[in-house]
Design a protein around this motif. Structure first.
Motif, PDB file in Angstrom:
ATOM      1  N   ASP A  27     -33.575  45.731 -48.137  1.00  0.00           N
ATOM      2  CA  ASP A  27     -33.653  45.495 -46.694  1.00  0.00           C
ATOM      3  C   ASP A  27     -33.551  46.800 -45.916  1.00  0.00           C
ATOM      4  O   ASP A  27     -34.283  47.019 -44.940  1.00  0.00           O
ATOM      5  CB  ASP A  27     -32.530  44.550 -46.254  1.00  0.00           C
ATOM      6  N   ALA A  62     -30.080  44.062 -53.299  1.00  0.00           N
ATOM      7  CA  ALA A  62     -30.845  43.310 -52.297  1.00  0.00           C
ATOM      8  C   ALA A  62     -30.736  43.972 -50.932  1.00  0.00           C
ATOM      9  O   ALA A  62     -31.725  44.074 -50.189  1.00  0.00           O
ATOM     10  CB  ALA A  62     -30.340  41.867 -52.242  1.00  0.00           C
ATOM     11  N   LYS A 120     -30.268  36.102 -48.351  1.00  0.00           N
ATOM     12  CA  LYS A 120     -30.664  35.140 -49.381  1.00  0.00           C
ATOM     13  C   LYS A 120     -29.668  35.125 -50.539  1.00  0.00           C
ATOM     14  O   LYS A 120     -29.235  34.061 -50.984  1.00  0.00           O
ATOM     15  CB  LYS A 120     -32.065  35.471 -49.885  1.00  0.00           C
ATOM     16  N   HIS A 176     -33.358  39.705 -47.619  1.00  0.00           N
ATOM     17  CA  HIS A 176     -32.942  39.704 -49.024  1.00  0.00           C
ATOM     18  C   HIS A 176     -31.428  39.648 -49.161  1.00  0.00           C
ATOM     19  O   HIS A 176     -30.904  38.951 -50.043  1.00  0.00           O
ATOM     20  CB  HIS A 176     -33.503  40.937 -49.740  1.00  0.00           C
ATOM     21  N   SER A 177     -30.724  40.336 -48.284  1.00  0.00           N
ATOM     22  CA  SER A 177     -29.258  40.312 -48.320  1.00  0.00           C
ATOM     23  C   SER A 177     -28.744  38.908 -48.013  1.00  0.00           C
ATOM     24  O   SER A 177     -27.859  38.386 -48.706  1.00  0.00           O
ATOM     25  CB  SER A 177     -28.688  41.310 -47.303  1.00  0.00           C
TER      26      SER A 177
END
Length: 781
Positions: free
Chosen positions: A402, A398, A507, A504-505
């Motif tokens: 990003d 993830a 999340k 994304h990280s």
């Protein structure tokens, strides 16, 4: 055979429809009988005046709007007694419209008020024409001898008042060098396509000439409105909300501001304790019809229901809408600035749980978190540490997404370094979380002070959580589990807002936090806020949020400090950190500390931004060695005012002593003594972190005592100002304020205290009459 005239006609119609324009210049090329046909073709194809701009999806987009329609309701225009115009309020609105027009925006106004203005005028005329007998016969004994106002036809009032209303507008706008133009319309003008196009053409040419069009329904000829129902003489006027919405769509406006004396849409009937203004509303969402409409305006027949319908229709047809209170100061200006004014209609439903619900869940979850034992809270954090290592591959995947997106968007190298996660960072992160967990078993309920108030009365001061924290951080996704762990162990509810670049990280890391909390049925205790504009709402929710901690740039911190009015903010404005090289110093140690303070992580807030060096070293080898070493590391340095005067060659302009570079740059200045160094730091520093490099213990002690900063070091890099390096496990931020916590804020900085008094039935009267005596003895903790 097609004649030349017919061919020309067909070509012009085709050209008009294909150019996606409704300009009058094209229409004038068509024969009179074919203009409606051309307009109809264009309308059927959905063409409008030029390419339609994207509908603003968030309030911040409103700063970019070009064409704005402002609708003024009767309650905004008229005085509280409804017997004339509210001239002061009207003047303020004109001033705002003129200011936006001067900024290059195209302003169009839809106004009510002609009936009110005319009613005042005709009442005076009617009263003057009445005989004394008529006046006496109209005396109302129940009205303290006042004359009952004569009944007046609203259409006549509109006819009499329209000229006066326009004179007011024309006079007010002329003060700002602007001209106005009156346009009166009726519903048939919108139903007839040719009339509709003429209206659009007229407005477009007026706007192009920098003239402010002022539109009103032609109530003098329109069908009669509903009769007055209020004996106090409340004015009934035609509903201009639908007119404004239709007009905004037809003229290609990007924003419609509907102004009345009501604030907007509410979550419950206004006035109830739990009622809250909806700052953002999406009529397209599943809950779009489940709203509570505020009170109807004191005048007019439109009401909030009609405003919502008109706003929803305009939004559906490509115009963003804000419903707001026209009596609020600078409402138009603040709306266009993207500030939280009224209710903003958007096509984009909020992703995830609404932020107010998240804030309420964080408060409820925090109370349940407090009820757990310290061992249970520690177990949650230890489980989170395990998950960071177990799901390492998923986290790095993830994060790589990003990083790739950030690279394609041209993110700077220092920020990329903060964004990047790797095996080493995750291992260190997990170790820090375990450190927090192992040291937090007795964090809550710890007795700080015990006092024996009297016999059988004991007072205790014990540690408790602050409540609910809102932590805003940029770039660094590893901050999320760190802050979550500190919040869990201190029993605080938490709302997190990370930067878009780490979406994304953040999340996946948030999902791991929720997974660790799930066995105790507390997954909603820590919420992740998804949208930037939600911060504007959260900083005003003082009923749920107790402390805001912004982590990131100085600009972010200043913005949050400015926006938060009732919630305290824990942060630092800037990280202007100094390293001072004293007269007596170990050269090798000085070079190592200076290079580490500047070069190990230049984007960090604890990085050295100004090097102060004793003037004794300026012409010695140490000064040249430090400059050469910094230059070899890629550091650009800027001489301060004193050093600039001493240099024979170099920049003619001296550096500012209050600059946070956040990059491979720093300022260098010379001082004559330790006292001058201390004075310089206290004057130009930001009370963050400052260090002295010296062989003199006396000088070091004086420096440590007199430098007024959150962190003061002797013979150490400024980069040690960090929660993990201090043994706190992690930090929620670094504070430079002088109340509550200072420096790296760990778990202790997230606690406050409460007083617990244990007695056996005593009252104040017992002490007043001498039955009981105060002892106030300090007891061991």
């Amino acid at each position: 055979m097609i004649s030349a005239r017919t061919l020309c006609h067909h070509q012009l119609v085709k050209c008009y429809a294909a150019t996606r324009t409704t300009s009058a210049s094209v229409l004038r090329c068509l024969p009179h009988g074919t203009r409606t046909e051309a307009w109809t073709v264009a309308s059927q194809r959905g063409y409008s005046e030029g390419p339609k701009p994207k509908v603003p999806e968030v309030r911040s987009d409103l700063t970019k709007v070009k064409r704005v329609v402002v609708k003024l309701g009767s309650a905004v225009i008229t005085r509280e007694d409804e017997c004339g115009l509210a001239l002061g309020r009207l003047a303020s609105i004109v001033e705002q419209v003129a200011e936006l027009q001067a900024q290059g925006r195209e302003m169009v106004m839809v106004t009510s008020g002609a009936v009110a203005f005319g009613k005042q005028k005709l009442r005076q005329e009617a009263a003057m024409s009445m005989s004394m007998r008529q006046n006496l016969s109209n005396l109302n004994p129940h009205k303290n001898g006042q004359v009952r106002p004569p009944s007046l036809e609203p259409r006549a009032c509109a006819a009499a008042g329209q000229s006066g209303l326009m004179y007011m507008y024309d006079s007010m706008f002329s003060q700002y060098g602007l001209k106005t133009a009156q346009v009166l319309v009726t519903k048939p003008d919108f139903q007839n396509e040719y009339s509709r196009q003429n209206l659009r053409s007229t407005l477009s040419e007026l706007v192009a000439l920098k003239i402010v069009p002022i539109i009103n329904a032609n109530d003098a000829v329109a069908p009669p409105p509903e009769p007055d129902k209020d004996l106090a003489g409340v004015i009934s006027v035609k509903d201009n909300d639908s007119l404004a919405a239709r007009l905004a769509v037809d003229v290609g406006a990007e924003l419609l501001i509907i102004m009345s004396d009501v604030n907007g849409l509410y979550t419950a009937p206004p006035g109830l304790p739990d009622s809250r203004l909806l700052n953002t509303f999406c009529p397209l969402s599943p809950d779009g019809t489940k709203i509570i409409i505020g009170d109807k305006s004191r005048v007019g027949v439109g009401g909030m229901d009609n405003k919502v319908k008109a706003a929803s229709w305009a939004l559906k047809n490509g115009v963003s809408v804000v419903i707001c209170n026209g009596c609020e100061e600078k409402a138009i200006i603040n709306t266009v600035k993207g500030k939280k004014v009224g209710t903003f209609f958007t096509k984009t439903p909020s992703e995830g749980t609404p932020v107010e619900v998240q804030a309420r869940q964080a408060r409820d979850g925090g109370l349940q978190l407090q009820a757990l034992s310290g061992e249970h809270r520690s177990a949650i954090v230890n489980r989170l540490a395990d998950l960071l290592l177990e799901r390492k591959n998923d986290i790095l995947d993830a994060n790589q997404l990003d990083v790739s997106n950030a690279y394609s968007e041209g993110m700077s190298q220092p920020l990329m370094a903060r964004l990047l996660l790797n095996d080493e960072k995750l291992d260190t992160l997990a170790a820090g979380l375990r450190q927090i967990a192992n040291s937090s078993h007795n964090a809550l309920g710890r007795v700080v002070k015990r006092t024996k108030v009297s016999d059988s009365m004991e007072l205790q001061q014990i540690t408790v959580p602050i409540g609910v924290l809102l932590v805003i951080f940029e770039s660094r996704p590893d901050a999320l589990p760190q802050v979550a762990a500190l919040s869990i162990c201190s029993g605080n509810g938490l709302l997190l807002k990370g930067g878009r670049e780490a979406f994304h990280s953040n999340k996946i890391l948030h999902s791991l936090v929720q997974e660790a909390l799930k066995p105790f049925a507390l997954p909603e205790t820590i919420g992740l806020v998804s949208r930037r504009e939600d911060i504007t709402d959260l900083v005003h929710m003082h009923e749920y949020i107790d402390l805001i901690i912004p982590r990131g740039s100085a600009q972010l911190i200043r913005q949050i400090q400015n926006e938060s009015q009732h919630i305290p903010v824990l942060g630092h404005s800037e990280g202007i950190c100094h390293v001072y090289i004293d007269e007596d110093v170990d050269p090798e140690m000085a070079i190592r500390i200076v290079v580490d303070s500047k070069c190990s992580y230049p984007a960090a807030c604890n990085s050295m931004e100004t090097l102060l060096i004793h003037n004794k070293h300026r012409q010695g080898p140490l000064f040249d060695q430090i400059c050469e070493k910094l230059r070899n590391e890629g550091v650009d340095f800027h001489p301060g005012p004193k050093l600039s005067k001493l240099l024979k060659f170099g920049p003619s302009l001296s550096a500012s002593m209050k600059t946070e570079y956040g990059a491979m740059e720093c300022a260098i200045e010379v001082v004559e003594s330790l006292d001058e160094a201390i004075d310089h730091i206290n004057k130009y520093g930001s009370s963050h972190t400052d260090s002295i490099i010296t062989n003199s213990d006396d000088n070091a002690e004086k420096f440590l005592k007199l430098v007024d900063s959150a962190c003061v070091f002797k013979n150490a890099s400024t980069r040690f100002a960090d929660g993990y390096r201090f043994g706190l496990g992690a930090e929620v931020g670094i504070s430079t304020s002088r109340i509550h916590a200072r420096g790296p804020v760990g778990m202790e900085g997230l606690l406050t205290t409460k007083w617990v008094l244990k007695a056996s039935g005593q009252t104040i009267r017992d002490f007043n009459d001498g039955t009981c005596q105060y002892l106030h003895e300090n007891l061991p903790v």
